[in-house]
Write an enzyme that holds these catalytic residues in place. Structure first.
Site, PDB file in Angstrom:
ATOM      1  N   CYS A   1      42.025 -16.473 107.490  1.00  0.00           N
ATOM      2  CA  CYS A   1      43.146 -15.708 108.026  1.00  0.00           C
ATOM      3  C   CYS A   1      43.929 -15.040 106.907  1.00  0.00           C
ATOM      4  O   CYS A   1      44.238 -15.660 105.897  1.00  0.00           O
ATOM      5  CB  CYS A   1      44.124 -16.546 108.855  1.00  0.00           C
ATOM      6  SG  CYS A   1      43.392 -17.312 110.280  1.00  0.00           S
TER       7      CYS A   1
ATOM      8  N   ARG B   1      39.470 -12.384 104.186  1.00  0.00           N
ATOM      9  CA  ARG B   1      39.861 -13.774 104.435  1.00  0.00           C
ATOM     10  C   ARG B   1      39.502 -14.241 105.852  1.00  0.00           C
ATOM     11  O   ARG B   1      39.546 -15.435 106.145  1.00  0.00           O
ATOM     12  CB  ARG B   1      41.363 -13.934 104.234  1.00  0.00           C
ATOM     13  CG  ARG B   1      41.848 -13.532 102.867  1.00  0.00           C
ATOM     14  CD  ARG B   1      43.339 -13.778 102.761  1.00  0.00           C
ATOM     15  NE  ARG B   1      43.608 -15.191 102.776  1.00  0.00           N
ATOM     16  CZ  ARG B   1      43.753 -15.956 101.699  1.00  0.00           C
ATOM     17  NH1 ARG B   1      43.662 -15.414 100.517  1.00  0.00           N
ATOM     18  NH2 ARG B   1      43.998 -17.236 101.806  1.00  0.00           N
TER      19      ARG B   1
ATOM     20  N   TRP C   1      40.510 -15.777 111.348  1.00  0.00           N
ATOM     21  CA  TRP C   1      39.275 -16.559 111.332  1.00  0.00           C
ATOM     22  C   TRP C   1      39.560 -17.725 112.285  1.00  0.00           C
ATOM     23  O   TRP C   1      40.372 -18.600 111.974  1.00  0.00           O
ATOM     24  CB  TRP C   1      38.978 -17.054 109.921  1.00  0.00           C
ATOM     25  CG  TRP C   1      37.649 -17.739 109.773  1.00  0.00           C
ATOM     26  CD1 TRP C   1      36.461 -17.144 109.471  1.00  0.00           C
ATOM     27  CD2 TRP C   1      37.378 -19.140 109.891  1.00  0.00           C
ATOM     28  NE1 TRP C   1      35.468 -18.092 109.406  1.00  0.00           N
ATOM     29  CE2 TRP C   1      36.002 -19.323 109.656  1.00  0.00           C
ATOM     30  CE3 TRP C   1      38.158 -20.254 110.181  1.00  0.00           C
ATOM     31  CZ2 TRP C   1      35.394 -20.567 109.699  1.00  0.00           C
ATOM     32  CZ3 TRP C   1      37.555 -21.504 110.233  1.00  0.00           C
ATOM     33  CH2 TRP C   1      36.173 -21.651 109.980  1.00  0.00           C
TER      34      TRP C   1
ATOM     35  N   ASN D   1      48.535 -18.902 109.275  1.00  0.00           N
ATOM     36  CA  ASN D   1      47.249 -19.293 108.689  1.00  0.00           C
ATOM     37  C   ASN D   1      47.299 -20.801 108.486  1.00  0.00           C
ATOM     38  O   ASN D   1      48.210 -21.298 107.819  1.00  0.00           O
ATOM     39  CB  ASN D   1      47.056 -18.571 107.345  1.00  0.00           C
ATOM     40  CG  ASN D   1      45.851 -19.086 106.580  1.00  0.00           C
ATOM     41  OD1 ASN D   1      44.920 -19.621 107.178  1.00  0.00           O
ATOM     42  ND2 ASN D   1      45.877 -18.939 105.270  1.00  0.00           N
ATOM     43  N   GLY D   2      46.346 -21.526 109.071  1.00  0.00           N
ATOM     44  CA  GLY D   2      46.354 -22.986 108.908  1.00  0.00           C
ATOM     45  C   GLY D   2      46.092 -23.644 110.248  1.00  0.00           C
ATOM     46  O   GLY D   2      45.669 -22.999 111.201  1.00  0.00           O
TER      47      GLY D   2
ATOM     48  N   GLU E   1      21.323 -21.975  95.321  1.00  0.00           N
ATOM     49  CA  GLU E   1      22.239 -20.831  95.407  1.00  0.00           C
ATOM     50  C   GLU E   1      21.524 -19.599  95.980  1.00  0.00           C
ATOM     51  O   GLU E   1      22.095 -18.863  96.786  1.00  0.00           O
ATOM     52  CB  GLU E   1      22.828 -20.546  94.012  1.00  0.00           C
ATOM     53  CG  GLU E   1      23.667 -19.280  93.879  1.00  0.00           C
ATOM     54  CD  GLU E   1      24.925 -19.228  94.749  1.00  0.00           C
ATOM     55  OE1 GLU E   1      25.242 -20.220  95.439  1.00  0.00           O
ATOM     56  OE2 GLU E   1      25.574 -18.167  94.766  1.00  0.00           O
TER      57      GLU E   1
ATOM     58  N   LYS F   1      22.733 -17.750  99.371  1.00  0.00           N
ATOM     59  CA  LYS F   1      23.063 -16.316  99.430  1.00  0.00           C
ATOM     60  C   LYS F   1      22.301 -15.653 100.563  1.00  0.00           C
ATOM     61  O   LYS F   1      22.854 -14.874 101.312  1.00  0.00           O
ATOM     62  CB  LYS F   1      22.709 -15.590  98.118  1.00  0.00           C
ATOM     63  CG  LYS F   1      23.599 -15.851  96.926  1.00  0.00           C
ATOM     64  CD  LYS F   1      24.964 -15.206  96.996  1.00  0.00           C
ATOM     65  CE  LYS F   1      25.973 -16.112  97.633  1.00  0.00           C
ATOM     66  NZ  LYS F   1      26.691 -17.027  96.831  1.00  0.00           N
TER      67      LYS F   1
ATOM     68  N   GLU G   1      23.598 -16.810 104.124  1.00  0.00           N
ATOM     69  CA  GLU G   1      24.930 -16.374 104.521  1.00  0.00           C
ATOM     70  C   GLU G   1      25.001 -14.865 104.759  1.00  0.00           C
ATOM     71  O   GLU G   1      25.764 -14.401 105.585  1.00  0.00           O
ATOM     72  CB  GLU G   1      26.043 -16.865 103.587  1.00  0.00           C
ATOM     73  CG  GLU G   1      25.975 -16.468 102.151  1.00  0.00           C
ATOM     74  CD  GLU G   1      27.040 -17.148 101.273  1.00  0.00           C
ATOM     75  OE1 GLU G   1      27.997 -17.731 101.780  1.00  0.00           O
ATOM     76  OE2 GLU G   1      26.885 -17.064 100.032  1.00  0.00           O
TER      77      GLU G   1
ATOM     78  N   HIS H   1       7.107 -33.736  99.654  1.00  0.00           N
ATOM     79  CA  HIS H   1       7.589 -34.812 100.526  1.00  0.00           C
ATOM     80  C   HIS H   1       8.146 -34.269 101.839  1.00  0.00           C
ATOM     81  O   HIS H   1       8.969 -34.921 102.484  1.00  0.00           O
ATOM     82  CB  HIS H   1       8.643 -35.639  99.793  1.00  0.00           C
ATOM     83  CG  HIS H   1       8.122 -36.275  98.550  1.00  0.00           C
ATOM     84  ND1 HIS H   1       7.174 -37.269  98.572  1.00  0.00           N
ATOM     85  CD2 HIS H   1       8.382 -36.029  97.244  1.00  0.00           C
ATOM     86  CE1 HIS H   1       6.883 -37.626  97.330  1.00  0.00           C
ATOM     87  NE2 HIS H   1       7.599 -36.886  96.506  1.00  0.00           N
TER      88      HIS H   1
ATOM     89  N   LYS I   1      36.283 -15.923 103.086  1.00  0.00           N
ATOM     90  CA  LYS I   1      36.262 -16.024 101.632  1.00  0.00           C
ATOM     91  C   LYS I   1      36.967 -17.277 101.142  1.00  0.00           C
ATOM     92  O   LYS I   1      36.550 -17.919 100.193  1.00  0.00           O
ATOM     93  CB  LYS I   1      36.942 -14.770 101.060  1.00  0.00           C
ATOM     94  CG  LYS I   1      36.939 -14.678  99.550  1.00  0.00           C
ATOM     95  CD  LYS I   1      35.556 -14.373  99.058  1.00  0.00           C
ATOM     96  CE  LYS I   1      35.408 -14.445  97.567  1.00  0.00           C
ATOM     97  NZ  LYS I   1      34.012 -14.647  97.178  1.00  0.00           N
TER      98      LYS I   1
HETATM   99  C1  G6P Z   1      33.645 -20.266 101.098  1.00  0.00           C
HETATM  100  C2  G6P Z   1      33.112 -19.001 100.439  1.00  0.00           C
HETATM  101  C3  G6P Z   1      32.106 -19.373  99.355  1.00  0.00           C
HETATM  102  C4  G6P Z   1      32.736 -20.312  98.355  1.00  0.00           C
HETATM  103  C5  G6P Z   1      33.325 -21.551  99.032  1.00  0.00           C
HETATM  104  C6  G6P Z   1      34.167 -22.362  98.069  1.00  0.00           C
HETATM  105  O1  G6P Z   1      32.640 -20.885 101.815  1.00  0.00           O
HETATM  106  O2  G6P Z   1      32.505 -18.162 101.414  1.00  0.00           O
HETATM  107  O3  G6P Z   1      31.671 -18.197  98.698  1.00  0.00           O
HETATM  108  O4  G6P Z   1      31.780 -20.721  97.421  1.00  0.00           O
HETATM  109  O5  G6P Z   1      34.179 -21.163 100.106  1.00  0.00           O
HETATM  110  O6  G6P Z   1      35.286 -21.596  97.739  1.00  0.00           O
HETATM  111  P1  G6P Z   1      36.099 -21.710  96.397  1.00  0.00           P
HETATM  112  O7  G6P Z   1      37.116 -20.603  96.515  1.00  0.00           O
HETATM  113  O8  G6P Z   1      36.732 -23.059  96.392  1.00  0.00           O
HETATM  114  O9  G6P Z   1      35.178 -21.509  95.264  1.00  0.00           O
END
Ligand code: G6P
Length: 611
Positions: A2, A27, A73, A99-100, A484, A488, A491, A507, A606
């Site tokens: 949010c 956000r 969000w 937000n929260g 990673e 990527k 997502e 396994h 984000k």
């Molecule tokens: C969300 C974002 C990710 C990020 C994660 C941790 O899921 O989409 O890209 O890695 O949060 O966020 P931070 O800001 O703590 O690195």
């Protein structure tokens, strides 16, 4: 999670709030809304993106100087027009953005229902604004006092901004566990989730702390805590430039951020790595260096991609410093009963510095007496302030929801830390130290060289865009890189992708391999190179389609696989910073080929400020 923005001043709120919402959209982006004051409070809100909201109010005569906006969000209630913010109180005289999560909202709601209140939405936020209204009615007090009294009864997290029909010159903001920044311009004020929508108007900001309430009334700011104790505002200067939060000619923020990596990695080494004198200076944590040197253990706390940076660091911290390292998902750590040894150091890694689980894990560790050091990208963020000391990654604002440049900056900073610690602990020879710092200094050029092959990744993306599954395999330092790469891809493109340690494949995941399964191997030359060759053979024997990321000039793997991507050679512990680049590009281009929204993938946000 949010984005919220409030404004009071001399500007028309229409462009100010809408532009602010566009900047905050990363956000959260499932619905958006705006409220402003003219003869009464007017609210417009809509499921969808900020541009849908802009279309909705395009014909509105909007000439107000006080207003609030929200990009959501969803937590409580599906993303629809009704659940979108702002929410009005029963009288229609108060409007709120939030937000929260209000955890005790259902108890408060029951109380209000029994008094005859009616709710339109499923949100905790509508409960909160009605609760504030009810407190004001019952106590016959000022709005500020009602907000304060109500927030004293609230359990949970909130960053809120409120406007009132009866107080057209008043804007109220408050925070607990959700970020809020106050921008101070000339005869104008902004309150927002982060500084991005404020930056083009002023560089003077106040980061609100938990339990603080800001009241802007008739052009004056009053800052008090929830117990009504006045707070002296600490005004800081924003160092970010406006260009840093714009696309700068790139099609997407993510692509811009991928291509910024040679610069962001350089920036995070600047003033820290001194090659001629063979020293590393990490000013932010210097006072804790002795503690680190003698630490019996380091525990890393993080989420998402930051957690994966922690995993890579686990390998090189143990290797170079000979300190046991454990990497914990902050969301798990916070609900365990962790055993924290005397002298143990916690490292909290976070791009945003706002991730709720990481913050809660920090609080738990600190409550048990641990020293927690932060590695954050966003200056002034909650985690940066909650930790005893820390190192900023200085990667610049990361707007694309999928993290890229923050990850490579985190790896760089963590490597600087490992080298500095190893030097002080005398667990590294001077020749090895010199070899690694020299290599580290050349990493930005190697990343730049890698980026020149972006078109090859684009071709591969075109070939594999219709795949429904992907497997990513790596060993040693490249195992977290495989995770990673898979993260990527899933997502951004919604293709199911699994990262695995290559040797563990036999396994279980090996059962998935047939001629339709693309398998990405990160098989650069390191001490277990020969071993991963055997794993490649195992996949080849089962007709998997292999894409291999290999060290430049590797002719051997070329014979075995379907597609190869070469990366410049470097020290194995630094390889993740380079080998992740083609994986970022592959995920990016596949998502583009599939027509996915790269900067705002579905369901993600984000900055995850709720648990
Ligand atoms: C969300 C974002 C990710 C990020 C994660 C941790 O899921 O989409 O890209 O890695 O949060 O966020 P931070 O800001 O703590 O690195």
């Amino acid at each position: 999670m949010c984005g919220i923005i409030g404004y009071i001043g001399h500007r028309n709120i229409h462009p100010t709030i809408l532009k602010g919402l566009e900047r905050l959209e990363y956000r959260g982006y499932d619905s958006a809304g705006i409220a402003w004051l003219d003869s009464g409070i007017r609210v417009y809100k809509k499921a969808g993106k900020v541009h849908d909201l802009a279309a909705l109010i395009a014909q509105e005569k909007l000439n107000s100087h006080i207003g609030i906006g929200h990009t959501r969000w969803a937590t409580h209630g599906v993303p629809n027009d009704t659940n979108a913010h702002p929410h009005l109180s029963a009288s229609g005289k108060l409007a709120i953005i939030h937000n929260g999560i209000i955890e005790n909202y259902s108890i408060l709601k029951q109380e209000l229902l029994s008094k005859g209140y009616i709710f339109k939405s499923d949100t905790d936020t509508e409960v909160l604004i009605n609760f504030i209204e009810d407190v004001q009615l019952c106590n016959n007090c000022s709005l500020e006092e009602a907000v304060r009294l109500a927030l004293n009864k609230v359990v949970g997290a909130y960053g809120i901004v409120i406007i009132s029909q009866d107080h057209p010159n008043t804007l109220i903001g408050a925070r607990k566990s959700s970020p809020l920044v106050l921008g101070i311009g000339k005869d104008e004020f902004f309150i927002a989730s982060d500084a991005t929508p404020i930056l083009e108007y002023t560089d003077r900001v106040i980061y609100l702390n938990d339990y603080e309430i800001a009241v802007i009334k008739d052009g004056m700011l009053f800052l008090n805590d929830i117990k009504n104790v006045p707070i002296t505002p600490y005004i800081q200067k924003l160092e970010i430039q406006l260009e840093a939060i714009e696309k700068g000619g790139f099609e997407h923020f993510m692509l811009k951020e991928i291509f910024e990596q040679p610069t962001s990695i350089t920036d995070c080494m600047r003033g820290r790595l001194d090659i001629p004198h063979k020293t590393i200076k990490l000013g932010g944590i210097e006072a804790h260096m002795d503690q680190l040197v003698h630490a019996p253990k380091i525990t890393i706390l993080a989420c998402g991609t930051s957690w994966l940076a922690g995993m890579v660091a686990e390998y090189f911290l143990e290797e170079l410093c000979r300190i046991p390292v454990e990497v914990q998902y902050a969301s798990e750590f916070r609900y365990r009963n962790p055993i924290i040894q005397p002298g143990e150091i916690m490292l909290a890694i976070s791009q945003s510095g706002e991730t709720a689980d990481t913050l809660a894990a920090i609080e738990l560790a600190q409550a048990q007496g641990a020293t927690v050091l932060g590695i954050c990208n966003v200056v002034g963020s909650s985690i940066a302030r909650a930790t005893q000391a820390g190192i900023y990654t200085h990667a610049g604002p990361e707007i694309g929801v999928a993290s890229t440049k923050a990850f490579t900056a985190q790896l760089t900073v963590l490597m600087l830390l490992a080298l500095s610690l190893a030097q002080r602990r005398k667990t590294i020879t001077s020749s090895k130290f010199e070899e690694i710092i020299t290599e580290l200094a050349s990493i930005p050029d190697k990343v730049k060289a890698m980026l020149q092959h972006a078109s090859k990744l684009k071709e591969l993306a075109n070939l594999f865009k219709s795949a429904t599954n992907f497997l990513y395999l790596g060993r040693g330092y490249n195992y977290p890189v495989a995770l990673e790469g898979a993260l990527k891809l899933k997502e951004l493109s919604y293709i199911h992708a699994e990262g695995y340690p290559a040797a563990e494949m036999k396994h279980g995941p090996i059962a998935l391999i047939d001629e339709d399964m693309p398998v990405v191997f990160i098989a650069t030359k390191d001490r277990i190179y020969e071993k991963i060759i055997s794993n490649i053979q195992e996949v080849k024997a089962r007709k998997g389609k292999i894409i291999a990321i290999v060290t430049q000039g590797d002719e051997h793997v070329k014979q075995l696989v379907d597609h190869i991507i070469e990366v410049p050679a470097t020290h194995e512990a630094l390889m993740p910073i380079v080998s992740v680049i083609p994986l970022q590009l592959l995920a990016y281009y596949i998502a583009v080929e599939k027509g996915c929204n790269v900067d705002q993938p579905r369901n993600l946000a984000k900055s995850v400020t709720v648990e």
